[in-house]
Design a protein around this motif. Sequence first.
Motif, PDB file in Angstrom:
ATOM      1  N   ASP A 311       0.794  -1.208   0.000  1.00 12.11           N
ATOM      2  CA  ASP A 311       0.000   0.000   0.000  1.00 12.11           C
ATOM      3  C   ASP A 311       0.823   1.253   0.000  1.00 12.11           C
ATOM      4  O   ASP A 311       0.336   2.327  -0.265  1.00 12.11           O
ATOM      5  N   CYS A 312       2.018   1.122   0.392  1.00  9.29           N
ATOM      6  CA  CYS A 312       2.748   2.353   0.604  1.00  9.29           C
ATOM      7  C   CYS A 312       3.604   2.721  -0.571  1.00  9.29           C
ATOM      8  O   CYS A 312       3.820   1.943  -1.462  1.00  9.29           O
ATOM      9  N   SER A 313       4.025   3.891  -0.540  1.00 16.50           N
ATOM     10  CA  SER A 313       5.022   4.416  -1.456  1.00 16.50           C
ATOM     11  C   SER A 313       4.757   4.085  -2.899  1.00 16.50           C
ATOM     12  O   SER A 313       5.496   3.377  -3.547  1.00 16.50           O
ATOM     13  N   ASN A 314       3.675   4.588  -3.347  1.00 16.57           N
ATOM     14  CA  ASN A 314       3.400   4.413  -4.760  1.00 16.57           C
ATOM     15  C   ASN A 314       3.075   5.765  -5.336  1.00 16.57           C
ATOM     16  O   ASN A 314       3.104   6.757  -4.647  1.00 16.57           O
ATOM     17  N   ASN A 348      -7.262   2.355  -1.781  1.00  9.17           N
ATOM     18  CA  ASN A 348      -8.388   2.889  -2.535  1.00  9.17           C
ATOM     19  C   ASN A 348      -7.966   3.625  -3.762  1.00  9.17           C
ATOM     20  O   ASN A 348      -8.661   3.649  -4.748  1.00  9.17           O
ATOM     21  N   GLY A 349      -6.849   4.248  -3.591  1.00  8.27           N
ATOM     22  CA  GLY A 349      -6.464   5.168  -4.654  1.00  8.27           C
ATOM     23  C   GLY A 349      -6.548   4.523  -6.009  1.00  8.27           C
ATOM     24  O   GLY A 349      -7.151   5.030  -6.933  1.00  8.27           O
ATOM     25  N   ALA A 368      -1.506   4.384 -12.174  1.00  7.79           N
ATOM     26  CA  ALA A 368      -1.580   3.654 -10.917  1.00  7.79           C
ATOM     27  C   ALA A 368      -0.894   2.315 -11.072  1.00  7.79           C
ATOM     28  O   ALA A 368      -0.124   1.899 -10.215  1.00  7.79           O
ATOM     29  N   HIS A 369      -1.149   1.665 -12.157  1.00  9.23           N
ATOM     30  CA  HIS A 369      -0.493   0.377 -12.367  1.00  9.23           C
ATOM     31  C   HIS A 369       1.004   0.571 -12.439  1.00  9.23           C
ATOM     32  O   HIS A 369       1.774  -0.168 -11.847  1.00  9.23           O
TER      33      HIS A 369
END
Lengths: 644, 378
Positions: A311-314, A348-349, A368-369
């Motif tokens: 979930d993090c750092s994207n 969610n993002g 996002a991908h």
Amino acid sequence: MVAPPSTGLQQALQAVVQSVHWTYSLFWQVCPQQGTLVWGDGYYNGGIKTRKTVQPVEVSTEEASLQRSQQLRELFESLSSGEANLPARRPCAALSPEDLTEAEWFYLMCISFSFPPGVGLPGKAFARQQHVWLTRANEVDSKVFSRAILAKTVVCIPLMEGVLELGYTEKVEEDVALIQHAKRFFTDYFDVHTKPALSEQSASNQFASADHALYHQQAPIMHQMNMETHASNQEEDDAHDHNEDYNDDDDDDGDDDDDGDGSSRSELKGMRYGVDVSMHHPAVAAAEEEEASELMQLEMSEDIRVGSVSDCSNNLDVEHMPDGESKKERQDHDFSKNWHFLLEDLGNGFGFQQSLGTQVQDFSSEDAHYSETVSSILRHNMNRWVDASSFSYLVRSHNSAFSMWSCKRDHTVSSQGSSQWLLKSVLLNTRDRHRKLGDGRDGEGGNKLQKCAAQEEVSANHVLAERRRREKLNERFMVLRSLVPFVTKMDKASILGDTIEYIEQLRRRIQDLEGRNRQQTSKRQCGSQVGNCKLDAQRRVGVSADKRKLQVLEGSNGMATTSVHVSMSEADALLELHCPCRDGLLLDIMQTLHELGLEVSSLQCSSINGVFGAEMRSKMKEAYGRRTDIVELKKAIHQIISDH
Amino acid sequence: MPMISSNPPSGGNKAQQQQQQEEMESSTQESPLNPNAFTFDLPHPVYAMAFSPSPFAVASSCSAVAAASPRLALGSFVEEYGNRVDVVAFDEDALAFRPDPALSFDHPYPPTKLMFHPSPLPPLLASASDSLRLWHLGPETAELRSVLDNSKSSGYCAPLTSFDWNDEEPRRIGTSSIDTTCTIWDVERCAIETQLIAHDKEVYDIAWGQAGVFASVSADGSVRIFDLRDKEHSTIVYESPRPDTPLLRLAWNKVDRCYMATTMMDSNRVVVLDIRSPAAPVAELQRHRASVNAIAWAPQASRHICSAGDDGQALIWELAAAAAAGGSSEAAITAALEGIDPILVYTAGAEINQLQWSAAHHDWVGIAFSNKVQLLRV
């Protein structure tokens, strides 16, 4: 409602780590629902790659460090808040991913970690309610300590409702005094900090303004809930899959075997609506944000505190900042509590982007991908880097084949062939090579664009060249035709055949003439004048006889003195004429030709012994809707001749 | 006398050489003059080259090479069906090549790429030409272990331009082909894991960045990153500035996986990309005087890359931290405009067609030009 204890916590953390001069301090809080330890707060005291300050004024070291931690926090939030549709303004002093050292990156990652009791170092400490001191953290198995990159010494001290973790990039042996010392810092602050995690989350989320608007549309959030320490990439992969597929509504029921999330998720859903959360609404820009934030909190409150590492750092290239939010506000305690929401946001993002019906959707979902991909690579990057400094140097041996670069070097090898010939041959000619050399298997697939284009070009050139050649040939055949007197047919073969005959005749004639010449010269030498005249007469006769012969040969109409021969091919006409001379004949002929629509392009005429010979080449044009044909032209010419 | 511009006829080279030898500290053309370049001659031109992954004990009867010696597989490039792969070890102590004829084998069509299995055991070598083949370099002989054939019912298999062996997931090999697809093979099962239509035109090179992430370059001029977890989407991280200029080679930095480099057709530039900032290259390395043929990242350092081209030079570059950080500072920006200089240079005698940097032995770089292979000590 909720006093802002985290400021105190942060101060305590800061004080602790600075007093012992360690690299970082974290506080892991217990999340009541899950019973796991999740990120509470942290203070980073380690090496910094770059410093970005808002003001040019130098700030004190302490403040700078504080800022640093804040900046890291901000960075984490901005990264994690998903691809917001509103490109928000970030303060120019904010960090961007490249500015961080690896240790800082790792610190950032820690925000997303979680430990069930007993798992991981903090988990163990909490379970045992005893401190755990790990000295050679970078050498232990990842199960024991999965975050080895950050520190060589890690201490976990259970405190109040959580675990204090201190880390240091140097190796330090166990020292109970230090532990006591650390504990002392927190007793003051921890009295206040007794609120359960849930109520902490009641502060509204300030940062994801755009995302909030989406939340109320959102289907129940499907999150991968990893109860275990996220040490392996495999889990991350699963989490990725789930995050991406959330919209499909089948992700969670999919392959979560190792997590057994189904039940807990439904549990959460049940809890969602039962939770009574007191809201804390700082001023937010839009009403919808408030509404959305309420909803989000409802969802948030029971949903994952346990963030998966994925979930993090994207969304590293996301520039995000809530509207109207100043940096100062963000440093508020509210904000610091909202890290919980980040996890939700992260998950969610990606999903939200897909739920958007706008054209932004495609863009953002692809990003996002991609950002997930990049983040997984980065994480991986960090896992592999034990010691960053060793990678900066290229050791050049003293007996290296390479020499130092100097700008004066300009020696190059003159490349004989074309550029990259071998490389191109390897890559571009594989199809041809295989076809040529192989068993005759024909290749169908693939893209033939390159090859076809080249072929077309080449063939276009060929067509033009061919056409030119043909035209040249035709023209020359015409000329030949005109030179040869009695060609009957117009095809090239007969033209050539007749030309051959004509040349042979001419040769014979030359021989005859030469022979006669010799005779006559010898005869003349021994003959008289009379003989001369006779001879002359003979000669003349001979000549005229020849001429006559010639005329007979030439004339296709059979008349001795007049012959008209017309030949036509396509638009060209060739007229050969022999007739007795008369005045104005040529003029009449020319006029007639003009009337018939023939445009004379070349004319050769001669008058020998009263015989008019002419040879005309002309182009035919349409006159009065039709063209003249051979018969007509011949008739016309004969007409002219006979008119006089 | 200006020495730059045109290509002088070979006769004029000598004068140039002499002048330059005075200038430069090391010799130029002939490798015997450079004591740290070791040449191996072959009877045919070489293109494909691979270093063995880690010190490999060569238990061959013909030599008693030390265990820690670099080993090379060299693929011939002959326009014939019958080509050859030779396995050669290099004795670092004696500084001599020890060819291993027992392990050399015939190969159908010239191999476009050779690569060893990322770990020394099993001793597998993969080669690509019309299809992917795995060879087992046993102690005594080399044998064909499997043929990974992409053909469907038609029986035709599109020739492969390149492949990459995933070092994190050694079961995976990704191949690139002229039929615009990239195929991911599971070499243990000898089956296709997945097949993607990667580009609009022929795919020329492929490189793994992670267990499930790879990038590819194509004749359509784009570098795309694919994630096996999400096969529907790919991201273009770079497109050649002149549209449809094919990108020929791709290399992903295995140390710092944020970076990759690519080369274009007929271009003397090496374009370095940061995956975190797509579309804007981090650096364009433009000191080659002719087209670049091959690139290789340093296996032990995070910011160094070596490139070789038709100008006969092998250059080693160091990407400054400023460039690596995205060029935010002014110095970095100017460096980006003018291009940075390489730090090290080696001049071979002819166009260098292939370049490989040994991952097992960090101080050896192998280059191939005409019929020779040279090992250069860094």
